[in-house]
Design a protein around this motif. Structure first.
Motif, PDB file in Angstrom:
ATOM      1  N   TYR A 156       3.947  -6.815  -0.909  1.00  0.00           N
ATOM      2  CA  TYR A 156       3.191  -7.409  -2.146  1.00  0.00           C
ATOM      3  C   TYR A 156       3.005  -9.072  -2.172  1.00  0.00           C
ATOM      4  O   TYR A 156       2.121  -9.425  -2.097  1.00  0.00           O
ATOM      5  N   VAL A 189       1.749  -9.037 -16.287  1.00  0.00           N
ATOM      6  CA  VAL A 189       0.677  -8.719 -17.474  1.00  0.00           C
ATOM      7  C   VAL A 189       0.707  -7.182 -17.469  1.00  0.00           C
ATOM      8  O   VAL A 189       0.748  -6.498 -16.644  1.00  0.00           O
ATOM      9  N   THR A 191      -0.843  -4.189 -17.715  1.00  0.00           N
ATOM     10  CA  THR A 191      -2.085  -3.568 -17.187  1.00  0.00           C
ATOM     11  C   THR A 191      -1.833  -1.852 -16.595  1.00  0.00           C
ATOM     12  O   THR A 191      -0.640  -1.860 -16.671  1.00  0.00           O
TER      13      THR A 191
HETATM   14  P1  NDP Z   1      -5.175  -3.137 -12.760  1.00  0.00           P
HETATM   15  O1  NDP Z   1      -4.616  -2.162 -12.063  1.00  0.00           O
HETATM   16  O2  NDP Z   1      -5.487  -3.050 -14.282  1.00  0.00           O
HETATM   17  O3  NDP Z   1      -6.755  -3.571 -12.054  1.00  0.00           O
HETATM   18  C1  NDP Z   1      -6.710  -3.539 -10.659  1.00  0.00           C
HETATM   19  C2  NDP Z   1      -8.146  -3.598 -10.310  1.00  0.00           C
HETATM   20  O4  NDP Z   1      -8.370  -3.656  -9.117  1.00  0.00           O
HETATM   21  C3  NDP Z   1      -8.970  -2.187 -10.818  1.00  0.00           C
HETATM   22  O5  NDP Z   1     -10.313  -2.842 -11.501  1.00  0.00           O
HETATM   23  C4  NDP Z   1      -9.281  -1.518  -9.612  1.00  0.00           C
HETATM   24  O6  NDP Z   1     -10.545  -0.706  -9.865  1.00  0.00           O
HETATM   25  C5  NDP Z   1      -9.323  -2.581  -8.566  1.00  0.00           C
HETATM   26  N1  NDP Z   1      -9.333  -2.059  -7.184  1.00  0.00           N
HETATM   27  C6  NDP Z   1      -8.111  -1.581  -6.724  1.00  0.00           C
HETATM   28  N2  NDP Z   1      -8.575  -1.216  -5.609  1.00  0.00           N
HETATM   29  C7  NDP Z   1      -9.713  -1.564  -5.235  1.00  0.00           C
HETATM   30  C8  NDP Z   1     -10.561  -1.579  -4.268  1.00  0.00           C
HETATM   31  N3  NDP Z   1     -10.298  -0.980  -3.073  1.00  0.00           N
HETATM   32  N4  NDP Z   1     -12.033  -1.808  -4.293  1.00  0.00           N
HETATM   33  C9  NDP Z   1     -12.238  -2.317  -5.268  1.00  0.00           C
HETATM   34  N5  NDP Z   1     -11.547  -2.454  -6.468  1.00  0.00           N
HETATM   35  C10 NDP Z   1     -10.154  -2.350  -6.333  1.00  0.00           C
HETATM   36  O7  NDP Z   1      -4.411  -4.337 -12.783  1.00  0.00           O
HETATM   37  P2  NDP Z   1      -4.480  -5.847 -12.840  1.00  0.00           P
HETATM   38  O8  NDP Z   1      -5.553  -6.097 -13.694  1.00  0.00           O
HETATM   39  O9  NDP Z   1      -3.185  -6.209 -13.229  1.00  0.00           O
HETATM   40  O10 NDP Z   1      -4.431  -6.641 -11.472  1.00  0.00           O
HETATM   41  C11 NDP Z   1      -5.647  -7.647 -11.022  1.00  0.00           C
HETATM   42  C12 NDP Z   1      -5.122  -8.728 -10.232  1.00  0.00           C
HETATM   43  O11 NDP Z   1      -4.115  -9.369 -10.850  1.00  0.00           O
HETATM   44  C13 NDP Z   1      -4.499  -7.909  -8.808  1.00  0.00           C
HETATM   45  O12 NDP Z   1      -5.126  -8.679  -7.927  1.00  0.00           O
HETATM   46  C14 NDP Z   1      -3.050  -8.276  -9.314  1.00  0.00           C
HETATM   47  O13 NDP Z   1      -2.298  -8.313  -8.195  1.00  0.00           O
HETATM   48  C15 NDP Z   1      -3.066  -9.406  -9.887  1.00  0.00           C
HETATM   49  N6  NDP Z   1      -1.774  -9.508 -10.741  1.00  0.00           N
HETATM   50  C16 NDP Z   1      -1.353  -8.867 -11.620  1.00  0.00           C
HETATM   51  C17 NDP Z   1      -0.324  -8.909 -12.391  1.00  0.00           C
HETATM   52  C18 NDP Z   1       0.292  -7.941 -13.359  1.00  0.00           C
HETATM   53  O14 NDP Z   1       1.486  -8.189 -13.853  1.00  0.00           O
HETATM   54  N7  NDP Z   1      -0.607  -7.104 -13.961  1.00  0.00           N
HETATM   55  C19 NDP Z   1       0.461 -10.312 -12.130  1.00  0.00           C
HETATM   56  C20 NDP Z   1       0.053 -11.106 -11.097  1.00  0.00           C
HETATM   57  C21 NDP Z   1      -1.166 -10.965 -10.449  1.00  0.00           C
HETATM   58  P3  NDP Z   1     -10.797   0.585  -9.098  1.00  0.00           P
HETATM   59  O15 NDP Z   1      -9.495   1.548  -9.045  1.00  0.00           O
HETATM   60  O16 NDP Z   1     -11.944   1.097 -10.065  1.00  0.00           O
HETATM   61  O17 NDP Z   1     -11.377   0.396  -7.775  1.00  0.00           O
END
Ligand code: NDP
Length: 246
Positions: A156, A189, A191
């Motif tokens: 990751y 975060v 989520t």
């Molecule tokens: P969530 O799991 O809530 O959101 C992840 C999103 O990515 C979902 O909307 C999912 O939608 C989408 N996704 C996953 N795979 C695919 C795919 N193949 N095609 C299109 N969309 C995809 O997590 P977060 O909101 O936390 O994550 C958002 C970003 O923030 C990520 O890049 C994560 O690495 C980053 N981040 C998060 C942190 C945290 O602590 N939460 C900390 C640091 C960074 P669907 O499944 O409907 O496709």
């Protein structure tokens, strides 16, 4: 209130978490928002919520960011329907943490495909239009895992270091073109991100820890801050960590 009227923002990973909150914040600031992710029902629910709370135009485009042709079709739909893609938020991501000895090689591949190739495909598809117009803003969501490496997070972190390196590279190449680049590095975060972890050794560890976490809205505000600066201001890097306050 920041003013994004007349601008179109494409947000990947808009079906939950940070992407969902970002779409709402940008719409509240007046942007037309194009919502992309795989779960169509969740995109439709968000579109209805945005339409009930704002006067912004909303388009939903079910997209798997690991499929180059789907990302090209997303940007094509957005440009055709709204005239231009002014802001691209490359947010879609997965964090399938596992210890290396457990050899979750399919999940390593998925993280590279979504977190790295998804971002590259987004830029590939949005950049020609931005270059033609001589303006645009690319926001890539990396992580503090793009600055530090933790056990169970080697792959990751490798993907998030890659996102940050790519952000730095395109910023250097595009700085004279009128296209701005912002790399956002959130700390923890709250989520759905951790819900998909399958390595029991990791989930057991997580459940024992009392993690301080930000809310998705905290990151959405950082994104809104970056994209609503005057045209002469290029916010390149934002790191946001939680405090121990409620
Ligand atoms: P969530 O799991 O809530 O959101 C992840 C999103 O990515 C979902 O909307 C999912 O939608 C989408 N996704 C996953 N795979 C695919 C795919 N193949 N095609 C299109 N969309 C995809 O997590 P977060 O909101 O936390 O994550 C958002 C970003 O923030 C990520 O890049 C994560 O690495 C980053 N981040 C998060 C942190 C945290 O602590 N939460 C900390 C640091 C960074 P669907 O499944 O409907 O496709």
């Amino acid at each position: 209130m920041a003013e994004l009227k007349g601008k179109t923002a494409v947000i990947t990973g808009a079906s939950s978490g940070i992407g969902e909150a970002t779409a709402l914040h940008l719409a509240q600031a007046g942007a037309t928002v194009v919502l992309a992710a795989r779960r169509e029902d969740r995109l439709e629910q968000l579109a209805s919520r945005i339409q009930s709370k704002t006067s912004a135009d909303v388009l939903t485009v079910p997209t798997d960011v690991t499929k180059r042709e789907q990302v090209e079709a997303l940007m094509h739909r957005a440009e055709e329907s709204t005239g231009s893609v002014d802001i691209l938020v490359n947010n879609a991501g997965v964090m399938l943490l596992s210890f290396l000895e457990n050899d979750h090689v399919d999940e390593w591949e998925q993280m590279v495909d979504v977190n790295v190739k998804g971002v590259l495909f987004g830029v590939h598809a949005a950049l020609p239009g931005m270059l033609k117009r001589g303006s645009g803003h690319i926001v890539n969501i990396s992580s503090v895992a793009g600055h530090e490496v933790f056990p169970s997070s080697a792959v990751y972190c490798a993907t998030k270091y890659a996102v940050r390196a790519f952000s730095m590279g395109i910023e250097k190449e595009l700085s004279r073109s009128g296209i701005r680049v912002t790399n956002i590095s959130p700390g923890a975060v709250a989520t759905e991100l951790t819900d998909h972890i399958t390595d029991r050794a990791v989930t057991d560890k997580f459940s024992k820890q009392e993690l301080k976490a930000l809310e998705s809205e905290d990151i959405a505000r950082s994104i809104l801050y970056a994209v609503s600066q005057p045209e002469n201001v290029n916010v390149n890097e934002v790191i946001v960590r939680p405090t121990n306050r409620k």
